[in-house]
Design an enzyme around this catalytic site. Structure first.
Site, PDB file in Angstrom:
ATOM      1  N   GLU A 534     -21.967 -39.833   3.976  1.00 38.77           N
ATOM      2  CA  GLU A 534     -21.997 -38.981   4.911  1.00 38.77           C
ATOM      3  C   GLU A 534     -23.188 -38.383   5.378  1.00 38.77           C
ATOM      4  O   GLU A 534     -23.427 -38.362   6.461  1.00 38.77           O
ATOM      5  CB  GLU A 534     -21.186 -37.447   4.437  1.00 38.77           C
ATOM      6  N   HIS A 601     -11.347 -28.980   1.311  1.00 38.45           N
ATOM      7  CA  HIS A 601     -11.088 -29.499   2.469  1.00 38.45           C
ATOM      8  C   HIS A 601     -10.411 -28.715   3.541  1.00 38.45           C
ATOM      9  O   HIS A 601      -9.688 -29.087   4.153  1.00 38.45           O
ATOM     10  CB  HIS A 601      -9.909 -30.489   2.000  1.00 38.45           C
TER      11      HIS A 601
END
Ligand SMILES: Cc1ncc(C[n+]2csc(CCOP(=O)(O)OP(=O)(O)O)c2C)c(N)n1
Ligand SMILES: [Mg+2]
Length: 825
Positions: A534, A601
């Site tokens: 990321e 999440h």
């Protein structure tokens, strides 16, 4: 079949060994006489190498004196900012830049004065007088030129050298006429016209940005290579590793089409001075012993890594020449471990307590400035007199630039207290740019109309409510993800530079099917899967965008922003302003806010990015808004964090009765939208809570005769409060809702501003209804965590208007909120 590689059990389970090739260490072995005989250098070239090293040394010694004594040759100046000097490392910088052209771009670190000067001097040598004059006269309206022009003696090249030294120094001293208008400073100074690209105060920060810059050259077939200059201690940084992994992906050499097949044009040059600040990578903080070893783990060709002697400028020139040849054959990227040593401290306050004096003395005995100079004399290239005269000339140049740069009349500083000051102007570039490159965008399907997804969307209802006033089945409807798709695919057919990547972006169709139909339409080099990096996804996108291309990157879950924190907070957000308005950052980062998947999440981190100056932030909740805002994002020139809620990807259009237009339209950033008109209470929502607010409004109306006005924020930065304040003037009450944890949320900022601007119009203080300040629990019990319609009603009843006969579902009284706060939840 999506992949070219079949994983055959017999192959991957069979017995064998991995073999490594020997890694060359300091193999250069050539004398000055031999170099002259080879024709690779003339005598003048070699003298110029010595001169360039002298200029860097003189520049750094001047700064060292200023920082340590407050004066240079008795002329006082108080430089309050940093100065990470590279005294001792000159041969590395000059050798590296010697062969590089203006199209070759260098990225660096906090210790880059020497690289700026060396690259600039190399560019000046190569550019014509006319080109140099044009650069100097046009750069930021010719302000720096105006300063140096008067005192120039000699040729255009002499003028350009004065310009280079002055521009760098004025930047270090935060002057308006510096290379970045004083907004970069010592650690971030750069000068693109000479191929000197951003230097980074975040250790290893260039480790992924430079990869994106090389990607830009590779995809758009731009001339030149990219060199990433980072320190040896940065080898421990995540972004550097992620950048290396991204740079060495197999797909460049194995999957991309013939015209784009080949490794990235990148040299990762670890400038190895054997220290971090005081920590020692070798023997203490790392385990590689010889840094060049790192390449061996990254690709079968071991990144063509080698160690070279950065105390000999000609060894560095030789390595750069050979590495460039490898890159030109499509076999990059390559890695260099360039051995050098800084005589100076990490910074002027450094007492060198971490190293032995004898060590410094041993390196000073082989000081490249002295050794190379003496070698020139012994080889008959020049006499000592020439060197002495050159030193005198260099000292005069440095003194001239010093006097010009410290003088507040000649070199003023920009002031930042007035409305519309420089910083305010350069925080965003705010341009609308159709395309960043010329030519026809490359696509596998010649037209959008042929796209299977486009064809299937033709049969969908673009408004989600049927003629009977009831919602249509979702399967028949055009959805939010389709709105995003339509905007993105259209831009792909308009802007040839546009690339999109992230995890599972290609064959998977994007993690949440936004990109379904794009794999068929776009070649690999425009849409590809990245490694699960990321940091590098965002960092490379920063490099791609600031090089002049448009990029759409994706983080699969908002929660993974933590992995790309530096790239979002310090890079994506800052380079436009740190460049003094020179660079643009057409980077849209799609971030999906999850639900159902628990604590790691399901977080809405809009507050984190809204807090960082320099980013634009959008969070559409309807297909119409998603498409229109995506168009604006992909036509703008600023960095955008584009939030999407996983609860809404399959949401049909419920507001725009004419349906989501099939063609192009733009929704400007910053304009909230009234989704339901009402008169008694305003509910301002961010993201997916819009629909829960509608449920609450229905109950308010049906059971309590209260009419709620619902405003969807749509964007967070910028944000125009006008419509909200108008609404509050009418309703005199406001509740704010979003899925983000309440503490420190965007809603709290909005509530504070509304209180400030509408205090006299409010019957009650604004009330924030966010998620609880907890981890997100399992989906089965998420109603205890996220705000639902009942929470909005509870808040209204408890704090805004008592609802007759209403029974609070959960205590949200002031006492309870204070208890939670005291407990930290
Ligand atoms: C991410 C980050 N961590 C720590 C620092 C503080 N810092 C500045 S320079 C430096 C040492 C860097 O060593 P190296 O990468 O070898 O470069 P050198 O200073 O030797 O040129 C440190 C720890 C920083 N600027 N950025
Ligand atoms: Mg170091």
């Amino acid at each position: 079949m999506p992949k070219s590689v079949m994983i055959v059990p017999e192959h991957v389970r069979s017995r064998s060994y991995i073999e490594f090739s020997p890694i060359p260490v300091n193999q250069y072995n050539c004398t000055i006489e031999e170099e002259l005989a080879s024709g690779r250098f003339t005598k003048d070239d070699l003298i110029r190498v010595q001169r360039d090293m002298m200029i860097i040394r003189g520049f750094e010694l001047m700064l060292d004196a200023v920082k340590k004594t407050g004066k240079y040759h008795e002329i006082e100046y108080n430089h309050r900012g940093p100065a990470h000097l590279s005294i001792g490392q000159e041969a590395t910088a000059v050798g590296e830049m010697y062969l590089l052209g203006v199209d070759d771009h260098i990225y660096g670190s906090h210790r880059s004065h020497g690289e700026i000067l060396a690259k600039g001097l190399s560019a000046i040598h190569k550019l014509s007088d006319a080109a140099l004059l044009s650069i100097m006269k046009n750069y930021f309206g010719g302000k720096a030129w105006g300063v140096i022009e008067k005192d120039v003696k000699g040729t255009a090249k002499d003028a350009a050298i004065d310009f280079l030294i002055y521009g760098a120094l004025a930047e270090i001293f935060a002057k308006d006429y510096g290379f970045n208008r004083g907004l970069g400073g010592s650690m971030h100074a750069f000068f693109p016209p000479f191929g000197v690209m951003p230097n980074n105060a975040i250790v290893g920060g260039s480790g992924d940005i430079s990869v994106g810059a090389a990607l830009f050259k590779h995809v758009n077939k731009k001339p030149g290579i990219v060199v990433c200059n980072i320190g040896d201690a940065s080898a421990g940084c995540g972004p550097v590793w992620e950048g290396l992994c991204f740079a060495t992906m197999d797909q460049f050499k194995e999957l991309w089409d013939d015209a784009h097949r080949g490794g990235l044009p990148l040299i990762v040059n670890f400038i190895n001075n054997f220290y971090g600040m005081g920590g020692q990578p070798v023997g203490e903080t790392m385990g590689f012993k010889v840094l060049a070893r790192l390449g061996a783990g990254l690709s079968p060709d071991q990144m063509h890594a080698e160690r070279i002697d950065g105390f000999n400028p000609l060894a560095v020139v030789d390595a750069m020449r050979r590495k460039r040849e490898i890159i030109m054959k499509g076999n990059g990227p390559v890695l260099l471990d360039t051995v050098t040593y800084r005589f100076s401290g990490h910074s002027p306050s450094d007492a060198s307590s971490y190293r032995d004096k004898t060590e410094v003395e041993a390196w000073q005995k082989v000081d490249p400035l002295y050794v190379f100079g003496q070698n020139l004399v012994s080889a008959g290239v020049c006499g000592q007199g020439v060197l002495d005269a050159m030193q005198k000339q260099v000292d005069e140049m440095i003194m001239k630039a010093y006097k010009q740069a410290i003088d507040m009349q000649i070199s003023p500083r920009s002031t930042y207290k007035e409305t519309g000051c420089l910083i305010e102007k350069v925080m965003y570039s705010n341009e609308r740019i159709e395309k960043f490159g010329e030519g026809k965008p490359e696509a596998l399907l010649p037209t959008i109309a042929e796209n299977p997804r486009v064809k299937s969307l033709a049969g969908k209802a673009r408004y989600g409510i049927g003629a009977d006033g009831k919602p249509l089945p979702k399967s028949k409807c055009y959805m939010l993800r389709d709105g995003l798709f339509e905007a993105v695919i259209d831009r792909f057919y308009e802007d040839p530079t546009l690339v999109a990547y992230g995890e599972e972006n290609r064959d998977w169709g994007g993690a949440f099917a936004v990109y379904r139909g794009m794999t068929e339409a776009l070649p690999y080099h425009r849409l590809f899967n990245s490694p699960i990096s990321e940091g590098a996804i965002v960092g490379t996108a920063v490099g791609y965008a600031l090089s002049g291309g448009r990029v759409l990157a994706e983080l699969m879950y908002c929660d993974f922003m933590g992995r790309s924190g530096d790239e979002i907070f310090n890079q994506m957000s800052k380079w436009q302003s740190m460049s003094g308005g020179l660079l643009k950052m057409p980077l849209v980062l799609r971030v999906s806010v999850g639900s159902k998947y628990g604590a790691q999440h399901s977080q809405d981190w809009t507050a984190l990015v809204a807090h960082i100056p320099g980013l634009k932030v959008a969070f559409p909740a309807t297909p119409y808004d998603a498409k229109g805002l995506m168009y604006s994002a992909l036509l703008g020139s600023d960095p955008v964090i584009f939030f999407e809620s996983q609860r809404l990807y399959d949401m049909p259009e419920m507001f725009h009765k004419e349906g989501v237009p099939a063609g192009r339209y733009e929704i400007p950033f910053g304009e909230p939208d009234v989704k339901k008109v009402g008169k008694d209470v305003t509910i301002l929502t961010v993201g997916a809570t819009l629909y829960r607010a509608l449920d609450a409004a229905k109950e308010l109306e049906e059971k309590y005769g209260i009419s709620a006005e619902i405003i969807d924020a749509r964007s967070i930065v910028p944000f125009n409060y006008e419509k909200v304040l108008e609404s509050v003037k009418k309703t005199r009450k406001i509740v704010l809702a979003s899925d983000a944890c309440e503490r420190g949320s965007v809603l709290q900022t909005m509530a504070a501003k509304i209180t400030q601007f509408s205090f006299d119009e409010l019957d009650a203080p604004p009330v924030v209804v966010g998620a609880r300040n907890w981890i997100t629990p399992a989906d089965e019990v998420e109603d205890a965590f996220f705000p639902f319609a009942s929470d909005i009603l509870d808040a209204i009843h408890t704090h805004v208007i008592p609802l007759k006969g209403y029974r609070v579902a959960r205590d949200c009284s002031s006492g309870e909120l204070l208890r939670r706060s005291a407990w930290g939840v």
